[in-house]
Design a protein around this motif. Structure first.
Motif, mmCIF file in Angstrom:
data_model
loop_
_atom_site.group_PDB
_atom_site.id
_atom_site.type_symbol
_atom_site.label_atom_id
_atom_site.label_comp_id
_atom_site.label_asym_id
_atom_site.label_seq_id
_atom_site.Cartn_x
_atom_site.Cartn_y
_atom_site.Cartn_z
ATOM 1 N N ASN A 120 46.663 29.570 49.594
ATOM 2 C CA ASN A 120 47.231 30.515 48.636
ATOM 3 C C ASN A 120 46.211 31.617 48.344
ATOM 4 O OD1 ASN A 120 48.359 31.920 46.507
ATOM 5 N ND2 ASN A 120 49.016 30.099 45.398
ATOM 6 N N PRO A 121 46.489 32.849 48.763
ATOM 7 C CA PRO A 121 45.517 33.928 48.560
ATOM 8 C C PRO A 121 45.374 34.346 47.107
ATOM 9 C CG PRO A 121 47.570 34.800 49.446
ATOM 10 C CD PRO A 121 47.698 33.307 49.474
ATOM 11 N N HIS A 122 46.288 33.901 46.231
ATOM 12 C CA HIS A 122 46.187 34.229 44.811
ATOM 13 C C HIS A 122 45.111 33.407 44.107
ATOM 14 C CE1 HIS A 122 50.028 36.490 44.832
ATOM 15 N NE2 HIS A 122 50.437 35.565 45.665
ATOM 16 N N GLU A 123 44.800 32.218 44.628
ATOM 17 C CA GLU A 123 43.940 31.266 43.931
ATOM 18 C C GLU A 123 42.467 31.661 44.036
ATOM 19 O OE1 GLU A 123 44.328 28.680 42.082
ATOM 20 O OE2 GLU A 123 46.435 28.117 42.293
ATOM 21 N N VAL A 124 41.807 31.785 42.883
ATOM 22 C CA VAL A 124 40.386 32.116 42.857
ATOM 23 C C VAL A 124 39.572 31.021 43.536
ATOM 24 C CG1 VAL A 124 38.387 32.526 41.369
ATOM 25 C CG2 VAL A 124 40.594 33.574 40.817
ATOM 26 N N LEU A 125 39.892 29.758 43.267
ATOM 27 C CA LEU A 125 39.149 28.663 43.888
ATOM 28 C C LEU A 125 39.236 28.729 45.411
ATOM 29 C CD1 LEU A 125 39.137 24.923 42.835
ATOM 30 C CD2 LEU A 125 39.466 25.554 45.214
ATOM 31 N N GLN A 126 40.412 29.031 45.934
ATOM 32 C CA GLN A 126 40.567 29.066 47.385
ATOM 33 C C GLN A 126 39.860 30.273 47.991
ATOM 34 O OE1 GLN A 126 44.380 28.015 48.983
ATOM 35 N NE2 GLN A 126 44.861 26.642 47.297
#
Length: 377
Positions: A120-126
């Motif tokens: 998920n490109p929205h996730e800061v962790l990812q």
């Protein structure tokens, strides 16, 4: 190259048989990451599960889970403040720092990666995972409709600040590969088409010829929890769909993991739907069931695209677009819904149906475009 989507490519041989690491937060992200590592014929594969709304146990019985060299878990639960954007930002930032340290420990135990895969490109962790991986190739396995409309230029200020505090560079996603079942309208991106070939090859139980004609499955969405609709309005929409579109049939409601138990209990009492226990993605539930439902209804969900790709229309879907007056106008999720419905209007075609709520609060079935759902489909 495809004439309609010039950026779609076959996987270069130089990208195959490498060492890959993936981070996922949902079963759908996992299935897409699994498809990609199989398509890449990865020599070694490593996995991080971002535990927020799903736990490791929710992934354990999914295809290919035992084939990863190592599976690590990063807890990502965080309390939800009742008021204030500043409080939300501080809580998110503290959680980011905790996850940041855990990501570092994971990489200390893993070999050097050739490829980093995020769900998920929205996730800061990812994004932090991808930034710190040191991998030569970054690949994004789209997370359904939310990634189909992903636009980094409209990223929230909070996310931008959190990324910068962690040291994630602004151009991280400028030169990625997208592994996607949604190729339409992405001419400026490097695309690899996900046809779910591996998942289809692994399904030992095909869709049964007998069908449960009296039952409709309906996929829930956390629109009340996200502030998109009031509980009363959401119940009215579900009740009207059951009454006007599926009269005389049992509506089996499959809750979204982000729907709250008290909201679900109230919805069941107000509408008469049957709540189902959902243990995995609807794609997997449809494979597991002995007799598939007559149809699957939904407001908006990536399951439409993935199920069409996997089942080739054997499972008919109905997409319902509520009237604009039902939705909070300034909610970010509302904007995502509008983009998704624009996509569905162009691509839902028989045996699937698209319904729009008219001014009389009834449901009108629309004649829709005939463009292919997937490349070559």
């Amino acid at each position: 190259m495809n004439s309609h989507h010039a950026s779609i490519a076959t996987i270069p041989d130089a990208m195959k048989e490498r060492v890959a690491g993936a981070v996922v937060a949902t079963p759908l992200q996992y299935l897409n990451a699994l498809e990609l590592v199989e398509a890449l014929a990865c020599r070694q594969r490593y996995l991080v599960i971002q535990e927020a709304f799903y736990r490791r146990s929710d992934f354990a019985d999914l295809p290919g889970f035992s084939d990863w060299q190592r599976v690590d878990v990063i807890p990502a639960d965080r309390p939800t403040p009742r008021s204030g954007r500043y409080a939300r930002f501080v809580i998110d930032l503290v959680a980011d720092f905790v996850a940041h340290r855990r990501v570092g420990r994971v990489f200390n135990d893993w070999p050097v990666l050739d490829q980093a895969i995020i769900g998920n490109p929205h996730e800061v962790l990812q994004q932090d995972f991808a930034s710190r991986s040191g991998a030569g190739d970054l690949l994004i396995c789209e997370d359904g409709t939310s990634s189909a409309v992903f636009d980094p230029s409209v990223e929230s200020r909070s996310r931008r600040l959190r990324r910068r505090v962690l040291g994630v560079r602004d151009d991280l996603l400028d030169h990625v590969w997208w592994y996607t079942a949604y190729p339409q309208g992405r001419r400026s991106q490097r695309l690899l088409l996900n046809t779910y070939a591996f998942l289809r090859s692994q399904l030992s139980q095909r869709c049964a010829t007998s069908r449960e004609d009296s039952e409709i499955w309906f996929l829930g969405q956390p629109l009340v929890e996200f502030g998109v609709m009031s509980a009363v309005a959401y119940a009215d929409v579900i009740r009207s769909i059951a009454r006007d579109v599926y009269p005389g049939r049992r509506l089996r409601y499959l809750p979204h993991p982000r729907e709250w138990p008290d909201c679900l209990a109230r919805l069941e009492a107000d509408t008469g739907v049957t709540l189902a226990r959902r243990s995995g993605p609807v794609e997997i539930e449809l494979i597991r069931c002995a007799r598939p439902p007559a149809r699957v209804g939904m407001l908006y969900s990536s399951a439409f695209q993935t199920c069409h790709t996997i089942f080739a229309g054997a499972i008919p879907f109905d997409v319902f677009e509520p009237g604009a007056w039902e939705l909070a106008p300034d909610n970010g999720e509302t904007r995502i819904m509008r983009d998704c419905y624009a996509y569905f209007r162009e691509h839902v075609r028989p045996p699937h149906h698209f319904f729009h709520q008219d001014a009389s609060l009834g449901w009108a079935r629309l004649e829709v475009g005939q463009e292919n759902l997937t490349e070559g489909g």
